[in-house]
Design an enzyme around this catalytic site. Structure first.
Site, PDB file in Angstrom:
ATOM      1  N   HIS A 156       1.180  -1.216   0.237  1.00 56.51           N
ATOM      2  CA  HIS A 156      -0.352   0.528   0.705  1.00 56.51           C
ATOM      3  C   HIS A 156       0.999   1.464  -0.305  1.00 56.51           C
ATOM      4  O   HIS A 156       0.195   2.783   0.054  1.00 56.51           O
ATOM      5  CB  HIS A 156      -0.887   0.001   1.081  1.00 56.51           C
ATOM      6  CG  HIS A 156      -1.757  -0.834   1.361  1.00 56.51           C
ATOM      7  ND1 HIS A 156      -3.197  -0.736   0.512  1.00 56.51           N
ATOM      8  CD2 HIS A 156      -2.213  -2.421   0.939  1.00 56.51           C
ATOM      9  CE1 HIS A 156      -4.721  -1.756   0.362  1.00 56.51           C
ATOM     10  NE2 HIS A 156      -2.873  -2.792   0.827  1.00 56.51           N
ATOM     11  N   ASP A 368       3.524   9.320  -1.641  1.00 55.19           N
ATOM     12  CA  ASP A 368       2.667   8.638  -1.150  1.00 55.19           C
ATOM     13  C   ASP A 368       2.386   7.045  -1.959  1.00 55.19           C
ATOM     14  O   ASP A 368       2.385   7.907  -3.824  1.00 55.19           O
ATOM     15  CB  ASP A 368       1.680   9.831  -1.276  1.00 55.19           C
ATOM     16  CG  ASP A 368       0.059   9.407  -0.147  1.00 55.19           C
ATOM     17  OD1 ASP A 368       0.509   8.206   0.377  1.00 55.19           O
ATOM     18  OD2 ASP A 368      -0.466  10.259   0.184  1.00 55.19           O
TER      19      ASP A 368
HETATM   20  O1  F6P Z   1      -1.748   3.060   3.794  1.00 51.60           O
HETATM   21  C1  F6P Z   1      -0.329   2.525   4.479  1.00 51.60           C
HETATM   22  C2  F6P Z   1      -1.084   2.724   6.111  1.00 51.60           C
HETATM   23  O2  F6P Z   1       0.735   1.943   6.738  1.00 51.60           O
HETATM   24  C3  F6P Z   1      -1.793   1.193   6.626  1.00 51.60           C
HETATM   25  O3  F6P Z   1      -1.749   0.178   6.204  1.00 51.60           O
HETATM   26  C4  F6P Z   1      -2.668   1.758   8.194  1.00 51.60           C
HETATM   27  O4  F6P Z   1      -3.893   0.937   7.883  1.00 51.60           O
HETATM   28  C5  F6P Z   1      -2.356   2.744   7.532  1.00 51.60           C
HETATM   29  O5  F6P Z   1      -1.395   3.975   6.787  1.00 51.60           O
HETATM   30  C6  F6P Z   1      -2.651   3.873   8.837  1.00 51.60           C
HETATM   31  O6  F6P Z   1      -1.631   3.481  10.117  1.00 51.60           O
HETATM   32  P1  F6P Z   1      -1.322   2.734  11.059  1.00 51.60           P
HETATM   33  O7  F6P Z   1      -1.779   1.504  11.205  1.00 51.60           O
HETATM   34  O8  F6P Z   1      -0.341   2.462  11.654  1.00 51.60           O
HETATM   35  O9  F6P Z   1      -2.398   3.463  12.242  1.00 51.60           O
END
Ligand code: F6P
Length: 471
Positions: A156, A368
Site C-alpha cells: 500500500h 505517497d
Molecule cells: O496505507 C498505509 C498504512 O500503513 C496502512 O497499512 C495502515 O492501516 C494505515 O496506513 C494507517 O496506519 P496505522 O495502521 O499505522 O495507523
C-alpha cells in the site's frame, strides 16, 4: 471459487453495523462475503503477557482472527522496523531511518508468529492475500511450513528505487521474502519498475514483460507475477454519500462559518510523508503573492495524529503547531482566521460534506503510495460546480489523475500559483477536468482493483498443476 484469506496488520470489524467506512475494508469484506473467508491480523491490543493470544469471531461465512502483541513486539515490530525503517525508506526519507538488528529481529519474530498462528486456520485450496509493508515475510514463513496455496502480496506504500532500498542492510532478505508470493501488486508502474530493476540488478534474476499483465519475475528459484493494481475508492457509494452530505449539520455549519469565502481543504494522517510543513508554507506564499486573497480564502487542514509513539511523528506535530500559530499570528484579522488546523478525525459523511464545500482539494504529499483523499475529493464534487484538485506529482494518484493541477510540493510558490489558478478557473474548465477525472474513477473503482488482484491470484497454477507441468 476458492476461499479468500486476507492478512493485514489491522483488521476491520466484521459485525453487522460495525463495518468500517474505509474503501479497502469495504471492498475486502465484500470479497470475503462472496467467497467466505478469514481476515487475520493484529487485534490492535498490546498486552503485558506474551504475544499470540488468538481471538476468533465468526459472522456468517467470515472469520475474524486476531492476535494480541506484547509491548516488546509492538515496539520492535510496529513502531520499530515497520514504522521507523520501512515506512521512511519506502517514502524516500533515508535520513529518518532508524535501523537496528533488534527491531529487524522483532519484525521477523512477529511475522513468524503471524504465520504460526495463521497456518492451522488454512485449507489447502485457500487463496492467501497479504497486505502491506508490516507483513512482507509472512508468505515466506508460510512456505517454510510447507504451504503451497496461491499467495499474493499487495503493497500500500511506494516501492523505492534500488539505490534507496539498499540503504536498509536487510534489503536482500526483504526482496527474497517478496518472491515467496505468487503475485506481488504495487500501486503504480513506477513502483513496479523499481522492483523489477532491483531483481535484475541485485539478484541476477530475470524480468519478462507481459504488457498489461505486468511482469514475470524469476528469482530465488521462484516465478512471481508482479503488476501494478492502482487502488481506488468506492466511487458510486462516495458520490451518493456526498450528495446527502452537503445537507448535514456539519456541512451547513462549515458553510455558515465561511461567510462566502472560498475553502481550501487538506485531509491527511499527521505523517511526515504528507508534506504538511511545505503545504503550510505554500499557503503563506499564496497570501504573500496574492494579497487580494487575504480575507477571501480559508484553508482547513484536518490532520488526525498517528503513530504517536514514534519520535518523528511527535516532532512533526510540534513543528506544525508552531507553523500554524505563525501563519495565523501573521495574517489573521479580527473577523478572519486564515488557517484552521484540526488534530482530529471526522466521519466519512462529514468529510464528504467538507470536500463538496471546498473549492480546492490540496493533496501535496512528498511521497505517497496512492493517496485516496485525492480520489475522494473528486468523487464528492458537485458536477455542476466542481472544485479543483491540486495534486502532488509524487502521489501515486498523479499517474492516473492527469486532469488535476499537478504540482511539485517542494515548490511553495508553484503550489501557491496552482491554488490561485484553481480559485479563478472558469466553470467550463472545472467541469471538463472533473468529468474526465470522474470517468476514470467510475471505470477503475475499488471493486475493479480487488477483482483484478483476485483474478491474477486465481490464475496462478496450483502446486499440483506446477508439478504436473514439470513431470
Ligand atoms: O496505507 C498505509 C498504512 O500503513 C496502512 O497499512 C495502515 O492501516 C494505515 O496506513 C494507517 O496506519 P496505522 O495502521 O499505522 O495507523
Amino acid at each position: 471459487m476458492a476461499r479468500l484469506v486476507v492478512v493485514s496488520n489491522r483488521v476491520a470489524p466484521i459485525e453487522e453495523g460495525k463495518q468500517q467506512a474505509g474503501g479497502l475494508a469495504v471492498a475486502v469484506m465484500a470479497a470475503l462475503k462472496k467467497t467466505g473467508g478469514v481476515w487475520f491480523g493484529w487485534s490492535g491490543e498490546t498486552v503485558d503477557a506474551d504475544s499470540g493470544e488468538l481471538t476468533i469471531a465468526r459472522a456468517g461465512a467470515i472469520t475474524r482472527a486476531t492476535i494480541d502483541l506484547s509491548r516488546r513486539d509492538y515496539d520492535e515490530y510496529y513502531n520499530g522496523f515497520a514504522n521507523s525503517v520501512l515506512w521512511p525508506l519506502f517514502h524516500y526519507r533515508i535520513g529518518l531511518l532508524s535501523f537496528s538488528r533488534r527491531t529487524w529481529e522483532g519484525y521477523l519474530r512477529v511475522n513468524a508468529l503471524f504465520a504460526e498462528k495463521l497456518a492451522p486456520l488454512l485449507r489447502g485450496s485457500d487463496m492467501v492475500w497479504v497486505h502491506d509493508y508490516h507483513l512482507i515475510p509472512v508468505g515466506e514463513r508460510l512456505r517454510e511450513r510447507g504451504l503451497e496455496n496461491p499467495m499474493g502480496f499487495f503493497l500500500h506504500t511506494p516501492w523505492p528505487a534500488p539505490e534507496v532500498l539498499i540503504a536498509v542492510p536487510t534489503h536482500a532478505a526483504l526482496v527474497k521474502a517478496m518472491c515467496a508470493y505468487d503475485v506481488v501488486g504495487f500501486h503504480t508502474e513506477s513502483d513496479l519498475h523499481s522492483f523489477a530493476n532491483y531483481i535484475r540488478d541485485e539478484t541476477g534474476g530475470t524480468v519478462e514483460h507481459l504488457g498489461e499483465e505486468g511482469m514475470r519475475i524469476r528469482a530465488y528459484g521462484r516465478t512471481v507475477l508482479a503488476r501494478a493494481f492502482p487502488i481506488s475508492i468506492d466511487t458510486g457509494a462516495m458520490t451518493a454519500v456526498a450528495q446527502q452530505a452537503g445537507r448535514t449539520v456539519a456541512a451547513r455549519r462549515l458553510r455558515e462559518s465561511l461567510v462566502g469565502r472560498d475553502l481550501i481543504i487538506g485531509v491527511d494522517r499527521l505523517d511526515y510523508s504528507k508534506g504538511l510543513p511545505q503545504r503550510f508554507e505554500a499557503f503563506q506564499c499564496l497570501l504573500d503573492n496574492y494579497p487580494e486573497l487575504r480575507g477571501k480564502v480559508s484553508f482547513m487542514q484536518i490532520a488526525p495524529p498517528s503513530r504517536s509513539d514514534v519520535p518523528e511523528y511527535a516532532a512533526i506535530r510540534r513543528e506544525l503547531e508552531a507553523a500554524a500559530g505563525h501563519i495565523n499570528g501573521r495574517f489573521a484579522d479580527f473577523d478572519w482566521v486564515p488557517l484552521r488546523y484540526l488534530n482530529k478525525s471526522f466521519s466519512q459523511k462529514a468529510l464528504a460534506g467538507f470536500f463538496r464545500t471546498a473549492r480546492i482539494g490540496l493533496v501535496t504529499p512528498l511521497r505517497d503510495g496512492m493517496n485516496l483523499v485525492a480520489k475522494e475529493y473528486v468523487a464528492c464534487q458537485d458536477p455542476d460546480d466542481p472544485g479543483v484538485l491540486v495534486l502532488s506529482r509524487f502521489a501515486g494518484a498523479a499517474a492516473e489523475m492527469r486532469e488535476a493541477l499537478i504540482v511539485n510540493p517542494f515548490d511553495a510558490e508553484g503550489v501557491a500559483d496552482a491554488i490561485q489558478r484553481g480559485l479563478t478557473m472558469r466553470l467550463e474548465e472545472r467541469r471538463e477536468r472533473h468529468a474526465a477525472l470522474m470517468a476514470h474513477l467510475r471505470r477503475w473503482d475499488i471493486v475493479r482493483w480487488r477483482e483484478e488482484f483476485v483474478a491474477a491470484l486465481a490464475s496462478v497454477p496450483t502446486a499440483a498443476e506446477r508439478r504436473r507441468n514439470i513431470a
